[in-house]
Design an enzyme around this catalytic site. Structure first.
Site, short mmCIF file in Angstrom:
data_model
loop_
_atom_site.label_atom_id
_atom_site.label_comp_id
_atom_site.label_asym_id
_atom_site.label_seq_id
_atom_site.Cartn_x
_atom_site.Cartn_y
_atom_site.Cartn_z
N HIS A 167 0.83 -1.20 0.00
CA HIS A 167 0.00 0.00 0.00
C HIS A 167 0.87 1.26 0.00
O HIS A 167 0.63 2.20 -0.76
CB HIS A 167 -0.90 0.02 1.25
CG HIS A 167 -2.19 -0.71 1.10
ND1 HIS A 167 -2.24 -2.04 0.78
CD2 HIS A 167 -3.48 -0.29 1.24
CE1 HIS A 167 -3.51 -2.43 0.74
NE2 HIS A 167 -4.28 -1.39 1.01
N HIS A 221 0.95 -4.20 9.09
CA HIS A 221 2.38 -4.02 8.84
C HIS A 221 3.08 -3.50 10.08
O HIS A 221 2.48 -2.80 10.91
CB HIS A 221 2.62 -3.03 7.69
CG HIS A 221 2.30 -3.57 6.33
ND1 HIS A 221 3.11 -4.46 5.67
CD2 HIS A 221 1.24 -3.34 5.51
CE1 HIS A 221 2.56 -4.75 4.50
NE2 HIS A 221 1.43 -4.09 4.39
#
Length: 316
Positions: A167, A221
């Site tokens: 992302h 993450h």
């Protein structure tokens, strides 16, 4: 370099010619798309995850604040809209083509590098425990204490793709390229001290940064993944932009290299010079930062006078 041909190179008049010159670049883009698809299909490396390592991998499994389908909209569609707007303002197919090509190269090269590293590293996500054991009951090898996952294979596969953040890298690749593009078009570094221009340039980077922050907030993450993804995306975006455009602080930073080369060839007599009515209505602002590569002592006012003389001769 004076914009004496502004408005004379449109999609209709020069679009096919420009695309034909860069046909091999478009073929490479297609190859990058194929590689990107393959990298998303193959199984990533399943790194050893011991029982004691689960302490840092028990964050809750939750939905994405920014879903996967929204990333191409942020990283590609949004910059594409801005590029299209500038085309309707300037009617320069060279700028349109090179900007789109640079944008696509930026996001696709970043995507390939990101997914290749993801598959090779296989770092578990912060929510790996709940991906591996959806019922909350851990199962481990009796000797090595490595995990024996009982969850869905597709969910576990995604759990081994933490580093770096896709992302973030995609967002910084697309929006980072947009920041470079805007800085050249609005002349951020024209030495006039307009801080508002800096704000416009930094806005895409702020959006990309917020995308990265959301990945940590969603526990998809680790912060190192986001930092590495942002650095990767911004680096690739910078290289891709400078491949097609001069640096924004350059006096010719408003135009792609191909457009400047066409004007230089026209001035040197290598190809016919094309001037239309739109070329003579160029704003005075465009001539304020003009210089002639082969005649550095000619100033902007001289360029305007030359255009006026040529127009009077054409009418006579």
């Amino acid at each position: 370099m004076p914009e004496i041909q502004l408005g004379s190179h449109t999609i209709r008049s020069h679009g096919a010619q420009v695309a034909r010159v860069h046909m091999h670049d478009w073929l490479i883009l297609l190859l990058l798309v194929v590689i990107e698809i393959i990298l998303n299909i193959i199984e990533p490396f399943h790194r050893f995850v011991g029982e004691e390592m689960m302490t840092d991998l028990k964050y809750p499994l939750q939905d994405n604040t920014i879903p996967f389908w929204a990333v191409p909209i942020i990283a590609i569609i949004l910059p594409f809209i801005v590029i299209i707007i500038f085309y309707f303002i300037r009617h320069d197919v060279y700028d349109l083509h090179q900007a789109i090509l640079g944008l696509l190269f930026s996001v696709l090269i970043t995507g390939v590098i990101t997914d290749a590293i993801k598959d090779a590293v296989g770092r578990p996500r912060p929510d790996f425990f709940w991906r591996c054991f959806p019922d909350g009951k851990g199962v481990f090898h009796p000797v090595t204490r490595n995990v024996h996952c009982t969850g869905l294979k597709s969910v576990i596969k995604e759990g081994h793709k933490s580093f770096p953040s896709g992302h973030t890298s995609w967002s910084f690749a697309g929006l980072g390229f947009l920041a470079w593009y805007l800085s050249g078009k609005i002349r951020v570094f024209d030495r006039r001290g307009h801080v508002s221009k800096l704000c416009i340039m930094f806005l895409p980077l702020l959006v990309a940064a917020l995308v990265g922050v959301s990945r940590v907030d969603d526990y998809w993450h680790h912060w190192q993944d986001v930092f590495a993804g942002g650095l990767l995306g911004m680096t690739v975006a910078s290289f891709c932009y400078l491949q097609f455009f001069p640096p924004p602080y350059d006096v010719d930073g408003w135009a792609p290299h191909s457009y400047l080369n066409v004007l230089a060839d026209s001035r040197n007599g290598n190809q016919p010079l094309s001037i239309n009515a739109n070329a003579l209505t160029v704003r005075q602002l465009e001539f304020e930062s003009v210089y002639l590569r082969s005649a550095p002592d000619v100033n902007a006012q001289d360029s305007i006078s030359i255009l006026e003389d040529m127009e009077r001769g054409r009418r006579n």
